[in-house]
Design an enzyme around this catalytic site. Structure first.
Site, short mmCIF file in Angstrom:
data_model
loop_
_atom_site.label_atom_id
_atom_site.label_comp_id
_atom_site.label_asym_id
_atom_site.label_seq_id
_atom_site.Cartn_x
_atom_site.Cartn_y
_atom_site.Cartn_z
N GLN A 1 -14.48 2.00 1.24
CA GLN A 1 -13.77 1.68 0.01
C GLN A 1 -13.52 2.97 -0.79
O GLN A 1 -14.45 3.73 -1.07
CB GLN A 1 -14.59 0.70 -0.84
CG GLN A 1 -13.86 0.24 -2.10
CD GLN A 1 -14.64 -0.82 -2.88
OE1 GLN A 1 -15.78 -1.16 -2.54
NE2 GLN A 1 -14.02 -1.36 -3.91
N ASP B 1 0.85 -1.19 0.00
CA ASP B 1 0.00 0.00 0.00
C ASP B 1 0.89 1.24 0.00
O ASP B 1 1.90 1.31 0.69
CB ASP B 1 -0.91 -0.01 1.24
CG ASP B 1 -2.06 0.96 1.12
OD1 ASP B 1 -3.21 0.50 1.00
OD2 ASP B 1 -1.82 2.19 1.15
N HIS C 1 -10.16 -5.40 -3.56
CA HIS C 1 -8.82 -5.63 -3.00
C HIS C 1 -8.94 -6.11 -1.57
O HIS C 1 -9.85 -5.69 -0.84
CB HIS C 1 -7.94 -4.38 -3.09
CG HIS C 1 -8.58 -3.14 -2.56
ND1 HIS C 1 -9.53 -2.44 -3.27
CD2 HIS C 1 -8.42 -2.47 -1.38
CE1 HIS C 1 -9.91 -1.38 -2.55
NE2 HIS C 1 -9.27 -1.39 -1.40
N ASN D 1 -12.78 -3.66 2.45
CA ASN D 1 -13.71 -2.53 2.56
C ASN D 1 -14.62 -2.54 1.34
O ASN D 1 -14.15 -2.70 0.21
CB ASN D 1 -12.92 -1.22 2.61
CG ASN D 1 -12.06 -1.10 3.86
OD1 ASN D 1 -12.43 -1.62 4.92
ND2 ASN D 1 -10.92 -0.45 3.75
N HIS E 1 -7.01 -6.16 1.95
CA HIS E 1 -5.92 -5.58 2.75
C HIS E 1 -5.35 -6.67 3.66
O HIS E 1 -6.10 -7.39 4.31
CB HIS E 1 -6.43 -4.47 3.66
CG HIS E 1 -6.94 -3.24 2.97
ND1 HIS E 1 -6.19 -2.09 2.84
CD2 HIS E 1 -8.13 -2.98 2.39
CE1 HIS E 1 -6.91 -1.16 2.22
NE2 HIS E 1 -8.10 -1.68 1.94
P1 5GP Z 1 -9.70 1.19 0.27
O1 5GP Z 1 -9.79 2.48 1.02
O2 5GP Z 1 -10.39 1.29 -1.08
O3 5GP Z 1 -10.13 -0.01 1.05
O4 5GP Z 1 -8.17 0.95 0.01
C1 5GP Z 1 -7.47 1.56 -1.03
C2 5GP Z 1 -6.02 1.54 -0.65
O5 5GP Z 1 -5.27 1.82 -1.82
C3 5GP Z 1 -5.64 2.59 0.39
O6 5GP Z 1 -5.11 1.95 1.55
C4 5GP Z 1 -4.62 3.46 -0.32
O7 5GP Z 1 -3.57 3.88 0.52
C5 5GP Z 1 -4.13 2.56 -1.44
N1 5GP Z 1 -3.68 3.26 -2.63
C6 5GP Z 1 -4.28 4.33 -3.22
N2 5GP Z 1 -3.60 4.69 -4.32
C7 5GP Z 1 -2.54 3.84 -4.42
C8 5GP Z 1 -1.47 3.72 -5.36
O8 5GP Z 1 -1.34 4.46 -6.33
N3 5GP Z 1 -0.57 2.73 -5.15
C9 5GP Z 1 -0.67 1.88 -4.08
N4 5GP Z 1 0.29 0.94 -3.96
N5 5GP Z 1 -1.67 1.96 -3.18
C10 5GP Z 1 -2.59 2.92 -3.35
#
Ligand code: 5GP
Ligand code: ZN
Length: 113
Positions: free
Chosen positions: A93, A31, A99, A86, A101
């Protein structure tokens, strides 16, 4: 949309990421804004917007299994870790590509915020 989806672009190699594991249907990468010492995302190579679209339950199982493999490789399997998916707005999300985590390397709080 797969063309513009951030994680589809990472899968295609258009945006760099630190990949820690991969197979023919999924990749696992760090992440960009880690919430724990180990924070890895496991994503299917094919675009699915959220867990609500994951009709292939075996695929979900294999994504989680890749997450457990990552946890072993990262040395957090015995100390413990958290697996989170999420889903949509109330789930927190922010990237609309399914995805998983994998978080570890510290104690987690419960209940989550
Ligand atoms: P969500 O909030 O959708 O469950 O998780 C999305 C995750 O993607 C977040 O923890 C965020 O830090 C990560 N993320 C967002 N943009 C990027 C990116 O460009 N590269 C990587 N490796 N992670 C990302
Ligand atoms: Zn996507």
């Amino acid at each position: 949309m797969p063309e513009t989806c951030l994680f589809c672009r990472i899968v295609r190699g258009e945006i760099p990421a630190t990949v820690v594991a991969s197979n023919d249907e999924a990749i696992a990468f760090r992440d960009i804004d880690p919430k724990a010492p180990v924070h890895v995302l496991v994503v299917p190579r094919s675009h699915l917007s959220s867990l609500n679209d994951a009709t292939d339950s075996a695929l979900v199982g294999r994504l989680v299994a890749l997450g457990t493999e990552v946890a072993r490789r990262e040395g957090i399997a015995d100390s413990g870790y958290r697996v989170v998916i999420n889903t949509n707005a109330h789930g927190g999300q922010t990237v609309n590509h399914l995805h998983v985590h994998v978080l570890g390397g510290r104690s987690m709080h419960w209940p989550p915020g």
